[in-house]
Design an enzyme around this catalytic site. Structure first.
Site, PDB file in Angstrom:
ATOM      1  N   HIS A 212      16.371  26.685 -19.011  1.00  0.00           N
ATOM      2  CA  HIS A 212      17.790  26.698 -19.368  1.00  0.00           C
ATOM      3  C   HIS A 212      18.139  28.082 -19.911  1.00  0.00           C
ATOM      4  O   HIS A 212      17.380  28.644 -20.710  1.00  0.00           O
ATOM      5  CB  HIS A 212      18.073  25.620 -20.424  1.00  0.00           C
TER       6      HIS A 212
ATOM      7  N   ASN B 256      11.887  22.232 -17.386  1.00  0.00           N
ATOM      8  CA  ASN B 256      13.142  22.816 -16.929  1.00  0.00           C
ATOM      9  C   ASN B 256      13.285  24.190 -17.569  1.00  0.00           C
ATOM     10  O   ASN B 256      12.698  24.469 -18.613  1.00  0.00           O
ATOM     11  CB  ASN B 256      14.306  21.916 -17.381  1.00  0.00           C
TER      12      ASN B 256
END
Ligand code: GRF
Length: 215
Positions: free
Chosen positions: A111, A109
């Site tokens: 972020h 991911n």
């Protein structure tokens, strides 16, 4: 060498997806984008994928009774497309432990903060409120807790006097577009590997840190 087959999960604008598509358009890049899957119909990310000639799928979470069945459908489509590794790029659904375990160490991911600071949906607002002088972005392996997991690459930018949320977001986003392709490349080349709670990077020229404006 065979390129790593990557599925990208999106929900919106898809500027990080675009950075990955651009990187993968180079045949020398060690990963190819095999599928772009959105949980929201009609988003810009899907247009970007189509323009790049990449397969797309829409699995609308609203059509499912709960997260489990939705994630089963997502998993099935990923497998159907031969996906070996998954990148979350502005994917706005929380994933259950079940999905995370199925893709354990094959799921990353991005972020928009220097984790472990400022987890959650308001990273820039929280960074400004805390008065930090440096912020940035983090590419990390996904673990069941939100915005948690072994860190692959971070990029840092200054927080400038007078910054509004949008200013900081734009400055960080520019670095996201460098950090994400770098992280995926390191993983696909086998140069970034999970070791416990950390990621080991085994090339002196490829430290997982980018400092704005140019490292
Ligand atoms: C990015 O800021 C990313 O860090 C966060 O969501 C945003 C997605 O933007 N997870 P985009 O859809 O990639 O343009």
């Amino acid at each position: 060498m065979a390129r790593l087959k990557v599925g990208v999960l999106v929900s919106g604008r898809g500027s990080n997806l675009q950075a990955l598509l651009d990187a993968a358009s180079d045949p020398g890049y060690p990963a190819e984008i095999a599928l772009v899957l959105s949980n929201v119909p009609g988003v810009q990310a899907l247009e970007r994928a189509a323009r790049a000639g990449v397969a797309t799928a829409v699995i609308d979470h609203k059509a499912f009774d709960g997260r489990g069945p939705f994630e089963d459908a997502v998993h099935a489509v990923l497998v159907e497309h031969g996906v070996e590794f998954v990148c979350l790029a502005g994917f706005m659904r929380i994933l259950t432990d079940g999905f995370v375990s199925r893709w354990f160490d094959r799921l990353i991911n991005i972020h928009p903060s220097l984790l472990p600071a400022f987890r959650g949906a308001h990273a820039h607002r929280d960074a400004l409120a805390a008065g930090v002088r440096v912020s940035g972005c983090t590419v990390h392996f996904v673990r069941p807790a939100m915005d948690d997991g072994p860190i692959v690459v971070q990029a840092a930018v200054p927080v400038l006097p007078g910054d509004a949320e949008a200013d900081l977001a734009a400055r960080v986003l520019e670095q996201e577009h460098r950090a994400y392709p770098l992280a995926l490349r390191l993983i696909a080349e086998g140069r970034a590997r999970v070791a416990g709670d950390r990621v080991e990077i085994d090339a002196p020229d490829a430290a997982g840190a980018l400092i704005n404006p140019r490292d």
